[in-house]
Enzyme design. Sequence first.
Site, mmCIF file in Angstrom:
data_model
loop_
_atom_site.group_PDB
_atom_site.id
_atom_site.type_symbol
_atom_site.label_atom_id
_atom_site.label_comp_id
_atom_site.label_asym_id
_atom_site.label_seq_id
_atom_site.Cartn_x
_atom_site.Cartn_y
_atom_site.Cartn_z
ATOM 1 N N SER A 127 0.822 -1.212 0.000
ATOM 2 C CA SER A 127 0.000 0.000 0.000
ATOM 3 C C SER A 127 0.854 1.258 0.000
ATOM 4 C CB SER A 127 -0.877 -0.013 1.257
ATOM 5 O OG SER A 127 -1.416 1.258 1.501
ATOM 6 N N TYR A 151 -2.318 5.202 -4.064
ATOM 7 C CA TYR A 151 -3.390 6.144 -3.803
ATOM 8 C C TYR A 151 -2.991 7.392 -4.552
ATOM 9 C CZ TYR A 151 -6.056 3.566 -0.344
ATOM 10 O OH TYR A 151 -6.869 2.660 0.272
ATOM 11 N N THR A 177 -5.865 2.341 -6.803
ATOM 12 C CA THR A 177 -7.143 2.213 -6.088
ATOM 13 C C THR A 177 -8.019 3.429 -6.375
ATOM 14 O OG1 THR A 177 -6.091 0.893 -4.387
ATOM 15 C CG2 THR A 177 -8.186 1.917 -3.794
ATOM 16 N N ARG A 186 -16.640 6.164 8.729
ATOM 17 C CA ARG A 186 -16.428 4.951 9.537
ATOM 18 C C ARG A 186 -16.698 5.274 11.005
ATOM 19 N NH1 ARG A 186 -10.809 2.967 6.594
ATOM 20 N NH2 ARG A 186 -11.668 2.943 4.488
ATOM 21 N N LYS A 259 -8.259 -0.902 -9.180
ATOM 22 C CA LYS A 259 -8.926 -1.572 -8.043
ATOM 23 C C LYS A 259 -10.139 -0.759 -7.596
ATOM 24 C CE LYS A 259 -7.870 -3.243 -3.330
ATOM 25 N NZ LYS A 259 -8.338 -2.296 -2.317
ATOM 26 N N HIS A 283 -13.562 -2.500 -1.460
ATOM 27 C CA HIS A 283 -12.664 -2.111 -0.367
ATOM 28 C C HIS A 283 -13.102 -2.776 0.943
ATOM 29 C CE1 HIS A 283 -9.452 1.076 0.138
ATOM 30 N NE2 HIS A 283 -9.658 0.792 1.415
ATOM 31 N N ARG A 286 -15.575 -0.835 3.223
ATOM 32 C CA ARG A 286 -15.085 0.247 4.082
ATOM 33 C C ARG A 286 -15.366 1.638 3.521
ATOM 34 N NH1 ARG A 286 -11.277 -1.608 7.675
ATOM 35 N NH2 ARG A 286 -9.722 0.065 7.545
ATOM 36 N N SER A 315 -12.773 -8.676 -1.435
ATOM 37 C CA SER A 315 -13.861 -8.229 -0.553
ATOM 38 C C SER A 315 -14.700 -9.404 -0.079
ATOM 39 C CB SER A 315 -14.760 -7.165 -1.212
ATOM 40 O OG SER A 315 -14.010 -5.985 -1.453
ATOM 41 N N GLY A 316 -14.268 -9.976 1.028
ATOM 42 C CA GLY A 316 -15.042 -11.024 1.687
ATOM 43 C C GLY A 316 -14.429 -12.402 1.646
ATOM 44 N N ARG A 318 -12.772 -15.443 2.854
ATOM 45 C CA ARG A 318 -12.451 -15.941 4.204
ATOM 46 C C ARG A 318 -12.108 -17.428 4.220
ATOM 47 N NH1 ARG A 318 -12.360 -11.380 4.397
ATOM 48 N NH2 ARG A 318 -13.359 -9.893 5.779
ATOM 49 N N ARG A 338 -8.403 -8.504 5.225
ATOM 50 C CA ARG A 338 -8.353 -8.541 6.693
ATOM 51 C C ARG A 338 -7.734 -9.822 7.279
ATOM 52 N NH1 ARG A 338 -13.311 -6.084 5.451
ATOM 53 N NH2 ARG A 338 -13.707 -4.055 6.396
HETATM 54 C C1 LIG Z 1 -6.965 -2.081 7.640
HETATM 55 C C2 LIG Z 1 -7.171 -2.024 6.165
HETATM 56 C C3 LIG Z 1 -6.369 -1.185 5.410
HETATM 57 C C4 LIG Z 1 -6.524 -1.149 4.028
HETATM 58 N N1 LIG Z 1 -5.671 -0.370 3.294
HETATM 59 C C5 LIG Z 1 -5.789 -0.351 1.958
HETATM 60 C C6 LIG Z 1 -4.867 0.386 1.183
HETATM 61 O O1 LIG Z 1 -3.965 1.010 1.710
HETATM 62 N N2 LIG Z 1 -5.033 0.397 -0.155
HETATM 63 C C7 LIG Z 1 -6.061 -0.285 -0.780
HETATM 64 O O2 LIG Z 1 -6.181 -0.244 -2.001
HETATM 65 N N3 LIG Z 1 -6.919 -1.017 -0.061
HETATM 66 C C8 LIG Z 1 -6.799 -1.068 1.280
HETATM 67 N N4 LIG Z 1 -7.655 -1.847 2.004
HETATM 68 C C9 LIG Z 1 -8.684 -2.641 1.308
HETATM 69 C C10 LIG Z 1 -8.131 -4.032 0.919
HETATM 70 O O3 LIG Z 1 -7.157 -3.949 -0.080
HETATM 71 C C11 LIG Z 1 -9.229 -4.936 0.393
HETATM 72 O O4 LIG Z 1 -9.909 -4.300 -0.668
HETATM 73 C C12 LIG Z 1 -10.256 -5.334 1.466
HETATM 74 O O5 LIG Z 1 -9.616 -5.538 2.700
HETATM 75 C C13 LIG Z 1 -10.965 -6.604 1.036
HETATM 76 O O6 LIG Z 1 -11.985 -6.935 1.919
HETATM 77 P P1 LIG Z 1 -11.817 -8.047 3.076
HETATM 78 O O7 LIG Z 1 -10.792 -7.531 4.010
HETATM 79 O O8 LIG Z 1 -13.164 -8.093 3.696
HETATM 80 O O9 LIG Z 1 -11.430 -9.317 2.399
HETATM 81 C C14 LIG Z 1 -7.522 -1.919 3.392
HETATM 82 C C15 LIG Z 1 -8.324 -2.775 4.165
HETATM 83 C C16 LIG Z 1 -8.151 -2.827 5.522
HETATM 84 C C17 LIG Z 1 -9.003 -3.782 6.315
HETATM 85 C C1 LIG Z 2 -6.691 8.625 4.521
HETATM 86 C C2 LIG Z 2 -6.895 7.320 3.803
HETATM 87 C C3 LIG Z 2 -5.838 6.285 4.066
HETATM 88 C C4 LIG Z 2 -6.383 4.968 3.739
HETATM 89 C C5 LIG Z 2 -5.406 3.869 4.043
HETATM 90 C C6 LIG Z 2 -5.984 2.673 4.569
HETATM 91 C C7 LIG Z 2 -7.210 2.219 3.880
HETATM 92 O O1 LIG Z 2 -7.338 2.158 2.681
HETATM 93 C C8 LIG Z 2 -8.315 1.792 4.705
HETATM 94 O O2 LIG Z 2 -9.294 1.270 4.159
HETATM 95 O O3 LIG Z 2 -8.255 1.949 5.924
#
Ligand SMILES: Cc1cc2nc3c(=O)[nH]c(=O)nc-3n(C[C@H](O)[C@H](O)[C@H](O)COP(=O)(O)O)c2cc1C
Ligand SMILES: CCCCCCC(=O)C(=O)O
Length: 386
Positions: A127, A151, A177, A186, A259, A283, A286, A315-316, A318, A338
């Site tokens: 990331s 980003y 992304t 959130r 993405k 995402h 989120r 996304s999802g 598990r 996650r």
């Molecule tokens: C704590 C956290 C941080 C994340 N940071 C990024 C990120 O920096 N860049 C990005 O493209 N997606 C980020 N994501 C999204 C993940 O790449 C991914 O799309 C998402 O976690 C998939 O869903 P799942 O965790 O339910 O499988 C983040 C997700 C989480 C949980």
């Molecule tokens: C200010 C945005 C930073 C996002 C980095 C982490 C991320 O993507 C997330 O879902 O949390």
Amino acid sequence: MSSFADFQNEIYLNGLGDVLPGLPTDLTRLERLARKRLSPGAHGYVAGSAGTGATARANREAFDRWRIVPRMLRDVTVRDLSVEVLGASLPAPVLLGPVGVLSIVHPDGELAVARAASALNVPMVLSSAASYTIEEVAEAGGEGPRWFQLYWPKDPEIAASFLGRAKAAGYTALVVTLDTPMLGWRPHDLDQAYLPFLRGIGVANYFSDPAFLKGIGGSVGADRSTALLHWAAIFGNPAVTWDDLGFLREHWDGPIVLKGIQHTDDARRAVDAGIDGVIVSNHGGRQVDGAVGALDMLPEVVAAVGERTTVLFDSGIRSGADVVKALALGARAVLVGRPYAYGLGLAGEAGVRHVLRCLMAELDLTMALSGITRPADLTPEFLRGP
Ligand SMILES: Cc1cc2nc3c(=O)[nH]c(=O)nc-3n(C[C@H](O)[C@H](O)[C@H](O)COP(=O)(O)O)c2cc1C
Ligand SMILES: CCCCCCC(=O)C(=O)O
């Protein structure tokens, strides 16, 4: 027999205690353990989602609506999980998706993830918002495959600089992304007042970047608040449009993947613009509350562009069965989110390896027991669904 089958035999022959760091092999139980062991702030940030959590729930409900229909008597002695993705051979159709700010769950953060990914030859997508720099993570990962996630910042000089640094450090593909020009609503993080960036976590790439530093007079300084404010001002770029994609091609000569694609028209536009792949993703729920489950959109996107581009999914995910469902619906490979952050939080590098090995071993078994020996043979025929 694949190495994942070997892993499974190891478990049955030696017992879990001998081969695993005492973690559950079911990733939803692993998640429950993480809730107990991680700090409430860090766990809440990782587990959290937008608004009422409806999209995150929809992601799981979409998986539950599809069921595998196993086939018999098909000789599944020899299996091969490997797949080609954007010119690279992967040991299994699984990547570690971009997850930023990972030092909130473990001090080694992305360095530990890079080591685990490298040990299993699984690509890690780093990331932009990582806790360690592009170069530090590349060094930790050694010869392991690595992709970089951008980003898209407001300042094009910073974007260009990130891409140059990633290229120089051996990242082979670029993931851009699109769904996070700003952070979603959130409530959990807002209520807990837990935002990693306000604690200076997730800004390592920016604070080490010459183009970023130029914007704050050359250095971060002892009082990091000026730098953090500048970071908040440039982090996202809500003004970018399809017309700007040329910028990426000017600064990146390898594969480019978008993405956050959820609509067939967006997928078509991406392909028409010469993009090499798309990731169907919301995402992890989120960003937009009340959105459609990501898996629900996968078949449409595959029907629209699957013959012309590489379609990946997250996304999802598990379980190995979830991977089977996503592949059967047309994804070339999936990204894990996650679950590996929980593995990292519970047991560092070994915890990430554990998550990957469990997922791949379960994928291998689920395929075999469904009568499948190669990911390419998985088709919608193997599913019953909505
Ligand atoms: C704590 C956290 C941080 C994340 N940071 C990024 C990120 O920096 N860049 C990005 O493209 N997606 C980020 N994501 C999204 C993940 O790449 C991914 O799309 C998402 O976690 C998939 O869903 P799942 O965790 O339910 O499988 C983040 C997700 C989480 C949980
Ligand atoms: C200010 C945005 C930073 C996002 C980095 C982490 C991320 O993507 C997330 O879902 O949390």
